[in-house]
Design a protein around this motif. Sequence first.
Motif, mmCIF file in Angstrom:
data_model
loop_
_atom_site.group_PDB
_atom_site.id
_atom_site.type_symbol
_atom_site.label_atom_id
_atom_site.label_comp_id
_atom_site.label_asym_id
_atom_site.label_seq_id
_atom_site.Cartn_x
_atom_site.Cartn_y
_atom_site.Cartn_z
ATOM 1 N N MET A 1 0.842 -1.198 0.000
ATOM 2 C CA MET A 1 0.000 0.000 0.000
ATOM 3 C C MET A 1 0.877 1.249 0.000
ATOM 4 S SD MET A 1 -2.821 1.153 2.828
ATOM 5 C CE MET A 1 -3.172 2.886 3.070
ATOM 6 N N ILE A 2 0.482 2.228 -0.780
ATOM 7 C CA ILE A 2 1.189 3.503 -0.834
ATOM 8 C C ILE A 2 0.466 4.502 0.074
ATOM 9 C CG2 ILE A 2 2.115 5.292 -2.336
ATOM 10 C CD1 ILE A 2 3.126 2.446 -2.929
ATOM 11 N N ALA A 3 1.225 5.238 0.872
ATOM 12 C CA ALA A 3 0.627 6.122 1.889
ATOM 13 C C ALA A 3 0.283 7.498 1.324
ATOM 14 C CB ALA A 3 1.558 6.245 3.087
ATOM 15 N N TYR A 4 -0.601 7.525 0.338
ATOM 16 C CA TYR A 4 -1.103 8.806 -0.160
ATOM 17 C C TYR A 4 -2.224 9.261 0.768
ATOM 18 C CZ TYR A 4 1.551 8.174 -4.495
ATOM 19 O OH TYR A 4 2.561 8.026 -5.418
ATOM 20 N N ASN A 5 -1.843 9.904 1.855
ATOM 21 C CA ASN A 5 -2.769 10.190 2.944
ATOM 22 C C ASN A 5 -3.873 11.166 2.576
ATOM 23 O OD1 ASN A 5 -0.276 11.928 3.047
ATOM 24 N ND2 ASN A 5 -1.527 13.063 4.495
ATOM 25 N N GLN A 6 -3.664 11.994 1.554
ATOM 26 C CA GLN A 6 -4.684 13.000 1.252
ATOM 27 C C GLN A 6 -5.977 12.381 0.728
ATOM 28 O OE1 GLN A 6 -3.732 16.732 -0.361
ATOM 29 N NE2 GLN A 6 -1.874 16.942 0.838
ATOM 30 N N ARG A 7 -5.924 11.158 0.277
ATOM 31 C CA ARG A 7 -7.148 10.481 -0.149
ATOM 32 C C ARG A 7 -8.089 10.212 1.016
ATOM 33 N NH1 ARG A 7 -6.641 6.194 -4.989
ATOM 34 N NH2 ARG A 7 -4.946 7.109 -6.218
ATOM 35 N N PHE A 8 -7.563 10.226 2.239
ATOM 36 C CA PHE A 8 -8.371 9.886 3.408
ATOM 37 C C PHE A 8 -8.957 11.105 4.108
ATOM 38 C CE2 PHE A 8 -5.350 6.396 2.828
ATOM 39 C CZ PHE A 8 -6.220 5.315 2.764
ATOM 40 N N ASN A 9 -8.604 12.309 3.680
ATOM 41 C CA ASN A 9 -9.197 13.501 4.279
ATOM 42 C C ASN A 9 -10.694 13.550 3.996
ATOM 43 O OD1 ASN A 9 -6.256 14.182 4.123
ATOM 44 N ND2 ASN A 9 -6.993 16.078 5.037
ATOM 45 N N LYS A 10 -11.461 13.884 5.025
ATOM 46 C CA LYS A 10 -12.921 13.846 4.895
ATOM 47 C C LYS A 10 -13.440 14.809 3.832
ATOM 48 C CE LYS A 10 -13.749 12.306 9.640
ATOM 49 N NZ LYS A 10 -14.361 12.643 10.949
ATOM 50 N N ALA A 11 -12.837 15.995 3.757
ATOM 51 C CA ALA A 11 -13.295 16.967 2.766
ATOM 52 C C ALA A 11 -12.978 16.488 1.355
ATOM 53 C CB ALA A 11 -12.667 18.335 3.018
ATOM 54 N N HIS A 12 -11.854 15.822 1.175
ATOM 55 C CA HIS A 12 -11.518 15.280 -0.140
ATOM 56 C C HIS A 12 -12.484 14.173 -0.539
ATOM 57 C CE1 HIS A 12 -7.085 16.734 0.382
ATOM 58 N NE2 HIS A 12 -7.870 17.685 -0.096
ATOM 59 N N ILE A 13 -12.819 13.313 0.414
ATOM 60 C CA ILE A 13 -13.781 12.236 0.132
ATOM 61 C C ILE A 13 -15.145 12.821 -0.232
ATOM 62 C CG2 ILE A 13 -15.037 10.310 1.159
ATOM 63 C CD1 ILE A 13 -12.514 9.749 2.851
ATOM 64 N N LYS A 14 -15.591 13.826 0.523
ATOM 65 C CA LYS A 14 -16.875 14.466 0.247
ATOM 66 C C LYS A 14 -16.862 15.157 -1.113
ATOM 67 C CE LYS A 14 -21.012 16.030 1.388
ATOM 68 N NZ LYS A 14 -22.176 15.130 1.507
ATOM 69 N N ALA A 15 -15.762 15.821 -1.436
ATOM 70 C CA ALA A 15 -15.657 16.508 -2.725
ATOM 71 C C ALA A 15 -15.723 15.512 -3.872
ATOM 72 C CB ALA A 15 -14.368 17.309 -2.792
ATOM 73 N N LYS A 16 -15.071 14.374 -3.729
ATOM 74 C CA LYS A 16 -15.109 13.347 -4.773
ATOM 75 C C LYS A 16 -16.547 12.875 -5.003
ATOM 76 C CE LYS A 16 -13.289 8.777 -6.012
ATOM 77 N NZ LYS A 16 -12.684 9.172 -7.301
ATOM 78 N N GLN A 17 -17.294 12.678 -3.912
ATOM 79 C CA GLN A 17 -18.687 12.250 -4.023
ATOM 80 C C GLN A 17 -19.524 13.282 -4.771
ATOM 81 O OE1 GLN A 17 -19.656 11.700 0.108
ATOM 82 N NE2 GLN A 17 -18.777 9.638 0.205
ATOM 83 N N ILE A 18 -19.297 14.557 -4.472
ATOM 84 C CA ILE A 18 -20.046 15.626 -5.134
ATOM 85 C C ILE A 18 -19.703 15.686 -6.620
ATOM 86 C CG2 ILE A 18 -20.301 18.144 -5.275
ATOM 87 C CD1 ILE A 18 -19.949 18.179 -2.203
ATOM 88 N N ILE A 19 -18.418 15.570 -6.945
ATOM 89 C CA ILE A 19 -18.000 15.602 -8.341
ATOM 90 C C ILE A 19 -18.593 14.421 -9.103
ATOM 91 C CG2 ILE A 19 -16.006 15.357 -9.880
ATOM 92 C CD1 ILE A 19 -14.401 16.926 -7.741
ATOM 93 N N GLN A 20 -18.546 13.245 -8.513
ATOM 94 C CA GLN A 20 -19.070 12.047 -9.175
ATOM 95 C C GLN A 20 -20.578 12.097 -9.333
ATOM 96 O OE1 GLN A 20 -17.469 8.788 -6.778
ATOM 97 N NE2 GLN A 20 -15.895 8.417 -8.336
ATOM 98 N N SER A 21 -21.268 12.786 -8.427
ATOM 99 C CA SER A 21 -22.729 12.861 -8.501
ATOM 100 C C SER A 21 -23.218 13.686 -9.680
ATOM 101 C CB SER A 21 -23.283 13.477 -7.208
ATOM 102 O OG SER A 21 -23.039 14.887 -7.158
ATOM 103 N N GLY A 22 -22.346 14.555 -10.205
ATOM 104 C CA GLY A 22 -22.741 15.422 -11.308
ATOM 105 C C GLY A 22 -23.470 16.679 -10.878
ATOM 106 N N GLU A 23 -23.564 16.895 -9.568
ATOM 107 C CA GLU A 23 -24.270 18.063 -9.032
ATOM 108 C C GLU A 23 -23.723 19.368 -9.587
ATOM 109 O OE1 GLU A 23 -24.462 20.402 -4.739
ATOM 110 O OE2 GLU A 23 -24.182 18.231 -4.748
ATOM 111 N N LEU A 24 -22.424 19.447 -9.765
ATOM 112 C CA LEU A 24 -21.802 20.678 -10.240
ATOM 113 C C LEU A 24 -21.456 20.621 -11.730
ATOM 114 C CD1 LEU A 24 -19.411 21.473 -7.249
ATOM 115 C CD2 LEU A 24 -21.665 22.436 -7.721
ATOM 116 N N GLY A 25 -21.862 19.567 -12.394
ATOM 117 C CA GLY A 25 -21.555 19.444 -13.816
ATOM 118 C C GLY A 25 -20.118 19.005 -14.044
ATOM 119 N N ARG A 26 -19.669 19.200 -15.259
ATOM 120 C CA ARG A 26 -18.345 18.728 -15.661
ATOM 121 C C ARG A 26 -17.244 19.588 -15.045
ATOM 122 N NH1 ARG A 26 -15.425 19.801 -20.635
ATOM 123 N NH2 ARG A 26 -17.179 21.150 -21.214
ATOM 124 N N VAL A 27 -16.143 18.955 -14.648
ATOM 125 C CA VAL A 27 -14.971 19.683 -14.175
ATOM 126 C C VAL A 27 -14.283 20.345 -15.360
ATOM 127 C CG1 VAL A 27 -12.685 19.486 -13.111
ATOM 128 C CG2 VAL A 27 -14.611 18.169 -12.185
#
Length: 227
Positions: A1-27
Amino acid sequence: MIAYNQRFNKAHIKAKQIIQSGELGRVLSFKTTFGHGGPESWSSDKPDTWFFHKEKAAFGSMGDLGVHKIDLMRFLLGEEFVEAAVFVTTLAKRYPNGELIDVDDNAVCILKTQSGAIGTVTASWTYPGSEDNSTVIHCEKGSITLYGDPQFSMIIKYANGQKAYFELDTMQTNEKQTKSGVMDEFINCILTNTPPKISGEEGLKTMKVVFACFESAKTGKIVKIDY
């Protein structure tokens, strides 16, 4: 396992969910930064730290900081980078004899994704007195700011003028260590015999972008990223 710790930040996880949901449209575009005053301020072998020696560290600020932000953007956007145009340089950090160190202390990367979104990744060891570990993602219907505010770990600014504020967690810093989630994930993988989400193969994909960044800086050309 590679320790890319920023993937585990709660705000990053929440942002990924929002982006994937399409709520804000295309990046459309993004900018992400990881900069502080340099490892010699906290490394156990300061001031002539191993971070400053190419034969020990291989890379400078890009390998220390930039790699985390490149991996973070791959995680948040859910797609790969395909092209890189980059400046990598050494501006200020010196050995005790006064010579510039032989690894980079600053890098600014322009990256393009498979879908055509473009953005910048900045890594620096020359932000004295402060640390910047923030990300801004601009989409068709709004923008997400991550860890750019002292109180709110995520702020969404919608195209209609409305704003949403989230107090989810704080970013880990060298001065203020917080639970990163890395060890929990690693131990859980062992206990449950589950492959890690950030495997060696996944880490290599991020490093392929780093390699392309250095090739671009060396050649002065836009480099296609070969996976």
